[in-house]
Motif scaffolding. Structure first.
Motif, mmCIF file in Angstrom:
data_model
loop_
_atom_site.group_PDB
_atom_site.id
_atom_site.type_symbol
_atom_site.label_atom_id
_atom_site.label_comp_id
_atom_site.label_asym_id
_atom_site.label_seq_id
_atom_site.Cartn_x
_atom_site.Cartn_y
_atom_site.Cartn_z
ATOM 1 N N ASN A 105 2.372 101.762 98.816
ATOM 2 C CA ASN A 105 3.044 102.845 98.103
ATOM 3 C C ASN A 105 4.519 102.886 98.516
ATOM 4 O O ASN A 105 4.845 102.975 99.697
ATOM 5 C CB ASN A 105 2.353 104.178 98.427
ATOM 6 C CG ASN A 105 2.965 105.332 97.656
ATOM 7 O OD1 ASN A 105 3.787 105.152 96.771
ATOM 8 N ND2 ASN A 105 2.555 106.542 98.012
ATOM 9 N N SER A 106 5.432 102.843 97.544
ATOM 10 C CA SER A 106 6.876 102.763 97.843
ATOM 11 C C SER A 106 7.481 104.112 98.226
ATOM 12 O O SER A 106 8.553 104.157 98.837
ATOM 13 C CB SER A 106 7.613 102.193 96.628
ATOM 14 O OG SER A 106 7.499 103.079 95.517
ATOM 15 N N SER A 107 6.818 105.226 97.881
ATOM 16 C CA SER A 107 7.420 106.558 98.066
ATOM 17 C C SER A 107 7.826 106.863 99.504
ATOM 18 O O SER A 107 8.967 107.302 99.746
ATOM 19 C CB SER A 107 6.448 107.641 97.563
ATOM 20 O OG SER A 107 6.234 107.497 96.199
ATOM 21 N N PRO A 108 6.964 106.662 100.522
ATOM 22 C CA PRO A 108 7.392 107.014 101.884
ATOM 23 C C PRO A 108 8.591 106.192 102.366
ATOM 24 O O PRO A 108 9.458 106.702 103.083
ATOM 25 C CB PRO A 108 6.147 106.737 102.735
ATOM 26 C CG PRO A 108 5.283 105.837 101.930
ATOM 27 C CD PRO A 108 5.559 106.190 100.510
ATOM 28 N N ASN A 113 15.841 99.206 90.724
ATOM 29 C CA ASN A 113 15.359 98.579 91.959
ATOM 30 C C ASN A 113 16.153 99.111 93.142
ATOM 31 O O ASN A 113 17.370 99.284 93.080
ATOM 32 C CB ASN A 113 15.507 97.051 91.887
ATOM 33 C CG ASN A 113 14.521 96.449 90.902
ATOM 34 O OD1 ASN A 113 13.395 96.902 90.827
ATOM 35 N ND2 ASN A 113 14.965 95.457 90.133
ATOM 36 N N LEU A 114 15.449 99.397 94.207
ATOM 37 C CA LEU A 114 16.035 100.066 95.375
ATOM 38 C C LEU A 114 17.259 99.291 95.877
ATOM 39 O O LEU A 114 17.176 98.117 96.221
ATOM 40 C CB LEU A 114 14.980 100.163 96.481
ATOM 41 C CG LEU A 114 15.373 101.010 97.687
ATOM 42 C CD1 LEU A 114 15.598 102.450 97.271
ATOM 43 C CD2 LEU A 114 14.307 100.907 98.759
ATOM 44 N N LYS A 115 18.392 99.980 95.854
ATOM 45 C CA LYS A 115 19.628 99.355 96.353
ATOM 46 C C LYS A 115 20.078 100.155 97.567
ATOM 47 O O LYS A 115 20.537 101.290 97.441
ATOM 48 C CB LYS A 115 20.701 99.350 95.278
ATOM 49 C CG LYS A 115 20.335 98.498 94.073
ATOM 50 C CD LYS A 115 21.458 98.429 93.077
ATOM 51 C CE LYS A 115 21.051 97.673 91.824
ATOM 52 N NZ LYS A 115 20.700 96.290 92.048
ATOM 53 N N LEU A 116 19.876 99.597 98.716
ATOM 54 C CA LEU A 116 20.244 100.273 99.964
ATOM 55 C C LEU A 116 21.473 99.604 100.572
ATOM 56 O O LEU A 116 21.566 98.385 100.630
ATOM 57 C CB LEU A 116 19.075 100.221 100.947
ATOM 58 C CG LEU A 116 17.788 100.887 100.449
ATOM 59 C CD1 LEU A 116 16.681 100.623 101.431
ATOM 60 C CD2 LEU A 116 17.992 102.368 100.250
ATOM 61 N N VAL A 117 22.400 100.394 101.016
ATOM 62 C CA VAL A 117 23.631 99.860 101.615
ATOM 63 C C VAL A 117 23.346 99.327 103.002
ATOM 64 O O VAL A 117 22.640 99.948 103.779
ATOM 65 C CB VAL A 117 24.694 100.991 101.675
ATOM 66 C CG1 VAL A 117 25.969 100.469 102.311
ATOM 67 C CG2 VAL A 117 24.979 101.513 100.290
ATOM 68 N N GLU A 141 6.165 93.397 101.027
ATOM 69 C CA GLU A 141 6.278 93.117 99.589
ATOM 70 C C GLU A 141 6.037 94.375 98.751
ATOM 71 O O GLU A 141 5.335 94.374 97.741
ATOM 72 C CB GLU A 141 5.283 92.016 99.175
ATOM 73 C CG GLU A 141 5.561 90.690 99.854
ATOM 74 C CD GLU A 141 4.570 89.606 99.416
ATOM 75 O OE1 GLU A 141 3.543 89.964 98.804
ATOM 76 O OE2 GLU A 141 4.846 88.428 99.687
ATOM 77 N N VAL A 142 6.638 95.470 99.209
ATOM 78 C CA VAL A 142 6.539 96.735 98.479
ATOM 79 C C VAL A 142 7.720 96.833 97.532
ATOM 80 O O VAL A 142 8.866 96.656 97.931
ATOM 81 C CB VAL A 142 6.529 97.938 99.454
ATOM 82 C CG1 VAL A 142 6.495 99.249 98.677
ATOM 83 C CG2 VAL A 142 5.353 97.825 100.404
ATOM 84 N N VAL A 143 7.439 97.126 96.239
ATOM 85 C CA VAL A 143 8.483 97.234 95.220
ATOM 86 C C VAL A 143 8.413 98.613 94.591
ATOM 87 O O VAL A 143 7.338 99.091 94.239
ATOM 88 C CB VAL A 143 8.308 96.150 94.126
ATOM 89 C CG1 VAL A 143 9.399 96.284 93.053
ATOM 90 C CG2 VAL A 143 8.326 94.763 94.744
ATOM 91 N N LYS A 144 9.570 99.240 94.444
ATOM 92 C CA LYS A 144 9.603 100.549 93.788
ATOM 93 C C LYS A 144 9.360 100.366 92.287
ATOM 94 O O LYS A 144 9.996 99.534 91.637
ATOM 95 C CB LYS A 144 10.960 101.213 94.010
ATOM 96 C CG LYS A 144 11.082 102.602 93.371
ATOM 97 C CD LYS A 144 12.455 103.192 93.632
ATOM 98 C CE LYS A 144 12.574 104.565 92.985
ATOM 99 N NZ LYS A 144 12.527 104.512 91.540
ATOM 100 N N GLY A 145 8.457 101.130 91.751
ATOM 101 C CA GLY A 145 8.127 101.033 90.329
ATOM 102 C C GLY A 145 9.219 101.626 89.465
ATOM 103 O O GLY A 145 9.995 102.474 89.912
ATOM 104 N N PRO A 146 9.301 101.188 88.180
ATOM 105 C CA PRO A 146 10.318 101.729 87.269
ATOM 106 C C PRO A 146 9.979 103.156 86.839
ATOM 107 O O PRO A 146 8.826 103.552 86.804
ATOM 108 C CB PRO A 146 10.266 100.773 86.073
ATOM 109 C CG PRO A 146 8.869 100.251 86.079
ATOM 110 C CD PRO A 146 8.453 100.180 87.522
ATOM 111 N N GLY A 147 11.016 103.886 86.477
ATOM 112 C CA GLY A 147 10.813 105.216 85.919
ATOM 113 C C GLY A 147 10.961 105.174 84.407
ATOM 114 O O GLY A 147 11.491 104.198 83.855
#
Length: 779
Positions: A720-723, A775-779, A751-757
């Motif tokens: 689950n990508s939420s946490p 897609n999660l873009k973290l600095v 290999e966790v991928v955030k799902g599309p909204g």
């Protein structure tokens, strides 16, 4: 001189026939032989009639066989005896052998066939009579019309009506009454009433037929008015007419004039009870059973028991009515008591007794006793199987229902449409697709696949199992569709989140001239709510106003839900306050609507108004009001309401309630109280409560608790990508970039991928849906 002697002897024979005097008849027979009149056909016919009347059939047959000259009256005497004694095959054979037949011959055979319940054969004989150009009498038409009424053959009835007018029998009271019965039984009350108005002579049979006709078409008030007219005009009221009008009172039905109140039925029934006593019919068994049935069906078991106790004699029917009445009141113990008394009085229970006992147990939820009664039955009918199957459905034991249905098939008991609908409900309840397919096959084998009732069950079963392609296939294959089938397929699409398709079908349903029911509107409003389609919702609202469903509590609740979910809470509130009747669902929808839009104080005030009105809150009520408190920061109110659940309303908190109160505490920054409660609740391993806690930690930047909640969530569901995202957002807001990269690396490793909204916009031509794949873009 000889003619005078013959007439004198004939008169003496008639006197012997009337008195059934066998000895004097034999003396006259001897005298006839002595004076040389043994070949007189007229006297011999009278002797044959005498011997048949005195049950000396051997003498009669012997005399008939030795007659030197037989005429049509001789043959008719023999035919009449066969018809009276029910020897219909012999009568038909004799009729075919008759060298000459007159109207009496035809009438005898036709009336005998009708009495023997061979109505179709009776009509065939009548058609042959007309083909031979014989003119029927009023007796002929009365018998033929009786057969038409039983067979519901209105076409033949109308032909008889035309012939009666042609030969001048339309004013005969027997013919008119028989015609009236045909129209009434066939549901053609308007034709029956027109005939009634044209009749010059009316008797108790006329009025009773009209009462039955009105009752059969659920025009209860008109049936009672017809009885009042009968009484006012001084028409003799017999036990049959009283039984008919008591049957009307026992229906408590919805007539064309609107809802017929059961208490009014009971009051009218009591007046009829008094009339029964005044007319001296209190000893009539059939009428007493009608009184019992009226009181039992109107729920007045005290009065029913009083009538039963005072009956001079009772029958199996009487006991059955009392058992059924107890069942209607959900009192299986009393029903068992009556069964035991019935057996002690040496009455043998019939199939109706056992079915009534089964129904009593099912309605009372006593399925164990119901099964014992069912197993005791030597050869249960399909109705009995249906009763026990519906009992298991009622208590939610779908597994046992399916098992019993299979046993039914092994015993080669043929299911009917009710059986198949019941078992399809079980398959739907357990989402047993394979079992449902087997029932589908069984329905085809039993030739019920085109039955609307069964088709609706099949559509519901396939819908619950997520097989909308099969549900649509069944729907489209139906030669005829009713509103229930349309409702089933629309509900199926809605259940499977195919709300656009449901809306399209609803429009198609209206285009096909099918009038939606309150269930149709409630379902389609749910679709509009899920799509947040205010435009479509308002169109449906306009149709509801036009069709007159605004006062329906289910439709009103669905409208409130739709407007709330579309953000129009003020419109929802307006509908809420205008509704004449409200149930728990109505209150819940409005409270939830306030909760969704952050109007917590109004939600709490409405909740308190609900309590003051006497409406009992349920689990959903508390979810709604606790959510409202949480979103509006009303922590103390939330705790107070949460504590009152079990204390004041006897409701045990479940996961949703714990989630709401933890959310309320955490949103307000009371993390210590939230953690203490988390340690006590029985749902510690449920991810929802941890997600709620983590979301609030994000709001207040509580890193310690956020990390703990995220670790718990990752432990429960690593994919689950939420946490990961929520924890990364906290670190980002605090500028802890090393921790952000660590979370991103953990996501990559697992290999966790955030799902599309998804988002959509509504316009006049429909709705457009857009996918947002950020897609999660973290600095």
């Amino acid at each position: 001189m000889e003619r005078k002697s013959t007439l004198y002897i004939a008169n003496l024979l008639q006197s012997s026939i009337d008195k059934k005097s066998h000895l004097s008849g034999k003396l006259l027979h001897a005298h006839i032989c002595r004076i040389g009149l043994s070949t007189d056909t007229f006297l011999l016919n009278r002797l044959i009639e005498l011997y048949f009347k005195c049950n000396n059939t051997d003498y009669a047959h012997n005399l008939f066989d030795k007659m030197p000259q037989k005429n049509v009256y001789s043959w008719n005497a023999l035919l009449c005896e066969y018809c009276k004694s029910g020897k219909l095959e012999t009568a038909q054979k004799l009729f075919a052998e008759m060298p000459e037949r007159n109207t009496v011959s035809w009438n005898n055979l036709i009336s005998a066939l009708v009495r023997g319940r061979l109505e179709r054969e009776a009509l065939n004989v009548y058609n042959k009579m007309i083909q031979e150009s014989l003119v029927p009498t009023h007796c002929t038409l009365a018998s033929v019309l009786s057969a038409c009424g039983t067979l519901l053959d209105v076409g033949c009835g109308r032909r008889c009506h035309n012939l009666a007018v042609k030969i001048g029998l339309q004013k005969n009271v027997y013919v008119s009454n028989a015609l009236l019965c045909v129209y009434a039984k066939c549901g053609l009350v308007r034709d029956a009433f027109q005939l009634f108005e044209e009749m010059e002579e009316r008797n108790e049979v006329t009025f009773t037929a009209m009462i039955d006709g009105f009752a059969q078409t659920d025009r209860v008030m008109e049936a009672l008015e017809m009885f009042r007219l009968m009484y006012r005009r001084g028409i003799r009221i017999d036990s049959v007419s009283l039984s008919s009008v008591l049957g009307v009172c026992s229906r408590g039905a919805c007539g064309e004039s609107g809802f017929y109140d059961g208490s009014l039925a009971n009051a009218f029934g009591k007046l009829l009870h008094g009339l029964t006593i005044r007319l001296g019919f209190e000893s009539d068994l059939h009428l007493c059973n009608s009184l019992l049935d009226m009181y039992a069906k109107n729920g007045d078991m005290d009065r029913a028991e009083e009538v039963f106790a005072n009956m001079p004699e009772v029958s199996v029917v009487s006991w059955n009515i009392m058992i059924a009445g107890c069942g209607q009141k959900c009192n299986s113990e009393k029903a068992i008591e009556y069964l035991q008394k019935m057996l002690s009085c040496r009455f043998e229970p019939d199939e109706v007794t056992y079915i009534n006992m089964l129904a009593a147990c099912v309605k009372s939820g006593d399925i164990k006793t119901g099964r014992q009664i069912f197993d005791y039955m030597a050869c249960p009918s399909t109705s009995s199987w249906n009763a026990i199957l519906s009992g298991y459905i009622q208590v939610g034991n779908h597994k046992e229902a399916i098992k019993l249905f299979r046993e039914m098939q092994f015993l080669y008991v043929k299911p009917d449409r009710t059986t198949l609908a019941i078992i399809l409900s079980s398959c739907a309840g357990m989402e047993l697709l394979e079992a449902g397919k087997q029932v589908h096959a069984a329905s085809q084998k039993a030739a019920f696949h085109n039955d609307i009732y069964v088709a609706s069950g099949l559509i519901g079963m396939y819908s619950k199992c997520g097989k909308m392609d099969m549900a649509k296939f069944v729907f489209e294959k139906m030669p005829e569709l009713d509103v229930v089938c349309w409702n089933s397929i629309i509900s199926g699409f809605s259940l499977n989140s195919l709300d656009k398709e449901a809306l399209a079908l609803f429009q198609q349903m209206r285009q096909n001239g099918m009038s939606p029911t309150h269930f149709s509107y409630a379902t389609i409003l749910s679709c509009c709510a899920k799509l947040s389609s205010l435009f479509q919702g308002r169109l449906v609202h306009a149709q509801i106003v036009k069709e007159g469903f605004m006062n329906d509590v289910y439709v009103g609740s669905a409208l409130i839900d739709m407007y709330c979910k579309c953000g129009e809470v003020d419109e929802a509130r307006q509908i809420f306050y205008l509704m004449p009747d409200k149930n728990t669902v109505t209150w819940n929808e409005m409270i939830h609507g306030y909760a969704q839009t952050g109007r917590g104080c109004e939600a709490v005030n409405l909740y308190r108004s609900m309590i003051e009105s006497g409406e009992k809150p349920d689990e959903i009520t508390f979810v709604a009001v606790l959510t409202a408190c949480s979103h509006s920061g009303l922590v103390d109110t939330a705790v107070e309401i949460f504590d009152s659940m079990q204390r004041d309303h006897g409701l045990e908190p479940v996961l949703d309630h714990y989630t709401c109160i933890i959310d309320a505490l955490a949103r307000a920054g009371q993390f210590h109280e939230a953690e203490v409660l988390m340690d006590k609740i029985p749902y510690r391993d449920d991810p929802i409560v941890w997600e709620v806690l983590l979301s609030s930690c994000t709001l207040h930047s509580n890193v310690r608790l956020a990390k703990k909640a995220a670790e718990e969530l990752i432990r429960l569901d690593p994919r689950n990508s939420s946490p990961y995202v929520l924890l990364a957002n906290i670190y980002t807001s605090l500028g802890r970039w090393d921790d952000v990269r660590a979370v991103r690396g953990l996501m990559s490793d697992k290999e966790v991928v955030k799902g599309p909204g998804y988002s959509w916009i509504e316009h006049t031509r429909g709705m457009d849906s857009n996918m947002v794949d950020d897609n999660l873009k973290l600095v």
